[in-house]
Scaffold this active site. Structure first.
Site, PDB file in Angstrom:
ATOM      1  CE  LYS A  55      -2.789  61.346  52.826  1.00 51.11           C
ATOM      2  NZ  LYS A  55      -2.860  60.054  52.124  1.00 51.11           N
ATOM      3  CB  SER A  95       0.379  60.631  50.835  1.00 52.60           C
ATOM      4  OG  SER A  95      -0.654  59.682  50.703  1.00 52.60           O
ATOM      5  CG  LEU A 134      -1.961  63.336  48.154  1.00 49.51           C
ATOM      6  CD1 LEU A 134      -3.390  62.785  48.176  1.00 49.51           C
ATOM      7  CD2 LEU A 134      -1.582  63.839  49.533  1.00 49.51           C
ATOM      8  CB  VAL A 171      -5.056  55.760  46.135  1.00 46.74           C
ATOM      9  CG1 VAL A 171      -3.690  56.401  45.897  1.00 46.74           C
ATOM     10  CG2 VAL A 171      -5.707  55.409  44.801  1.00 46.74           C
ATOM     11  CB  ALA A 172      -0.799  53.225  45.738  1.00 51.19           C
ATOM     12  N   GLY A 173      -1.458  52.202  49.192  1.00 54.64           N
ATOM     13  CA  GLY A 173      -0.741  51.767  50.391  1.00 54.64           C
ATOM     14  C   GLY A 173      -0.507  52.836  51.431  1.00 54.64           C
ATOM     15  CB  SER A 174      -1.340  56.419  51.532  1.00 57.02           C
ATOM     16  OG  SER A 174      -0.666  56.716  50.343  1.00 57.02           O
TER      17      SER A 174
END
Length: 574
Positions: A125, A200, A174, A221-224
């Site tokens: 990434k 992201s 992101l 950080v929140a499901g990426s």
């Protein structure tokens, strides 16, 4: 330095030209279709690929040719590559990495035999540092500033013998429900060019789904690493803080310790996912990154004959109920497990909307100031993130007035209006206390219920169409973000595909009591769900274990895979 709006356009054009030049150069090398032998090589699991490389039966040039061709196809179909690194890949398999004389007895040397990922082609990434390359995070300001040192995870993977062939696209800053930026353009779903690829790590998910790399190294950080895996029909795993290296992995909000950024893999199948996760742990990541905990790989066997596991299902998060397609996938997993004799129970955990409310405040405690400070004049973020930042920055008295107006009809939205504002240090500390109280409550309930795993949807919807991110909103990541707040191990399992004949909403849904009872965020989000246009898109399910239970979660994935196969349910990707 002063930046003008024209400078932003110039930077974007420069990056696009740079990328196109690398793609065209690779196209000259790999213009022909895959040969039969290359197709066979491409189908090999990681274990056999590594074994072939160590024995000398597979040469590095064969690997680069096969995956270089696939990467170009992936780029053509989805626009998933931020930077193609074929020339570097060729250099990386020189005498330095593969022994003094490639394709000879050097394969038997200790140097080669100690490399558990020898010859495995990976993509990374764009937010992860690779020496000599930009780490843009989708920001124009970061173009033309190659980093001097590779991240800890990249150095580990290269020492393990992996071949990095590309960096993959990300959205600006992101945070997004789609992967789109002025630097890289729109990345499309491998199953439908009209639809997006999720959060992201979406570019990486598309790359893996198309077979352009064996594994993608993403961040979460929140499901990426789960959200785009669900959208693109691949497997993924987010571990707990400290299990995989993160130093040299950047975000648009560095320093947010209350909700930390993690590194994790995505792969086309479960065996490869487990293989790469285990190899990274076996490489002693704590020797590469001070943030890693020195926990070696701990084998788990949950498939002993007669072993009965307990699975708790969270059907809804209290914010956005799953769409018919996603609920069906979750039901398929639950029914398959029950058929195998496992105990599957409905779980009503501590107040999820309130917990998420705490999380959003922690994640955006600076009101998005870091993000805005990085944008160049005329540079914008995606509509979903932009809308959220606009909400955060509304005058507080105005938000209080709006909250009063919505308090009786839409308490979730009203509460969000009341609490989303820049935080003082004292306010942030109080939120961390509340976060930890929720963590304690989850821990207690998990133990009381005697659960092995929790199951839920990965996201409430399959992939949405390009341009509908604002309607979907960042809140659709709630099912995944929840487990970042808890720091639980969680992965995505591809289960089925949308079927327009059984997954459509009722014709009168918009006038139904169910719809009328929805909050405003939910109603707006549901406007993107269309089983007709989504027909054939992948749908996944999320499996969750407790903190630092990555090995157990991977084993739980095997239990689910076996149960689905016994039911005749086999997900077939691209």
């Amino acid at each position: 330095m002063f930046w003008s709006s024209s400078a932003f356009e110039t930077v974007c054009a420069f990056k696009q030209e740079q990328r196109q030049a690398s793609v065209e150069a690779a196209s000259e090398l790999f213009s022909s279709p895959l040969t039969a032998s290359e197709e066979k090589l491409h189908a090999l699991p990681i274990s056999e690929l590594v074994s072939g490389c160590k024995s000398g039966d597979i040469s590095p040039s064969e690997i680069i040719s096969a995956y270089g061709k696939k990467a170009l196809v992936a780029q053509r179909d989805t626009n998933c590559i931020a930077e193609l690194m074929i020339n570097e890949a060729i250099t990386s398999v020189s005498a330095v990495s593969w022994g003094s004389t490639v394709d000879t007895d050097s394969y038997a040397s200790d140097l080669v035999s100690d490399r558990p990922l020898l010859g495995v082609p990976l993509s990374v990434k764009d937010c992860i540092d690779i020496a000599g390359h930009d780490t843009t995070i989708g920001f124009a300001r970061r173009v033309g500033k190659p980093v001097e040192r590779s991240s800890a995870i990249v150095r580990l993977l290269q020492d393990a013998g992996a071949i990095i062939i590309a960096k993959t696209t990300v959205p600006t800053a992101l945070f997004s429900v789609d992967t789109d930026s002025k630097l890289f353009g729109i990345t499309s779903n491998p199953y439908s060019s009209a639809h997006g690829v999720g959060a992201s790590t979406g570019g990486g998910a598309a790359m893996v789904a198309c077979g352009g790399s064996k594994v993608e190294i993403g961040s979460d950080v929140a499901g990426s690493v789960r959200f785009p895996a669900h959208f693109c029909g691949v497997w993924s795993l987010k571990g707990s803080v400290g299990r995989w290296p993160v130093t040299g992995n950047h975000s648009s909000m560095m320093g947010v310790e209350s909700v930390q950024t993690l590194t994790g893999p995505l792969a086309r199948n479960l065996d490869d996912l487990e293989e790469v996760y285990k190899c990274v742990i076996d490489m002693k990541p704590w020797e590469y990154d001070y943030t890693c905990v020195p926990i070696p790989w701990r084998p788990v066997n949950l498939r002993e004959e007669g072993r009965r596991l307990k699975w708790g299902i969270v059907w809804e998060d209290g914010v956005i109920p799953p769409s018919p397609a996603c609920r069906r996938a979750l039901s398929m997993v639950a029914d398959s497990l029950r058929t195998q004799g496992h105990e599957v129970v409905d779980l009503s955990p501590p107040n999820i909307p309130e917990f998420l409310e705490v999380g959003y405040q922690l994640a955006f405690g600076d009101a998005g100031q870091q993000i805005r400070d990085t944008l160049l004049p005329s540079e914008t973020v995606n509509p979903a993130l932009g809308s959220f930042l606009d909400l955060v920055n509304l005058p507080r008295f105005f938000k209080k007035m709006l909250a009063m107006f919505y308090s009786s009809t839409d308490p979730i939205y009203a509460n969000l209006l009341n609490v989303i504002h820049p935080k003082t240090i004292a306010e942030e500390r109080a939120l961390i206390v509340r976060r930890d109280q929720f963590r304690a409550a989850w821990h207690d309930q998990w133990a009381k219920e005697g659960l092995d795993f929790v199951l839920t949807v990965t996201a409430p919807f399959p992939a949405v169409k390009h341009g509908e991110g604002l309607k979907a909103s960042l809140m659709t990541a709630s099912y995944a973000f929840l487990f970042n707040l808890l720091d639980y191990s969680a992965g995505n399992i591809p289960v089925t595909r949308v079927d327009k004949d059984i997954d459509s909403l009722p014709a009168d849904f918009m006038s139904s009591p169910e719809y009328k009872a929805m909050n405003m965020i939910c109603k707006t989000s549901y406007s993107v769900y269309d089983a007709e246009s989504m027909h054939g898109l992948p749908v996944g399910v999320q499996i969750v274990g407790r903190r630092l239970e990555e090995e157990k979660v991977l084993e739980g994935m095997k239990v689910i895979r076996s149960a689905l196969i016994q039911k005749g349910i086999i997900f077939e990707g691209r």
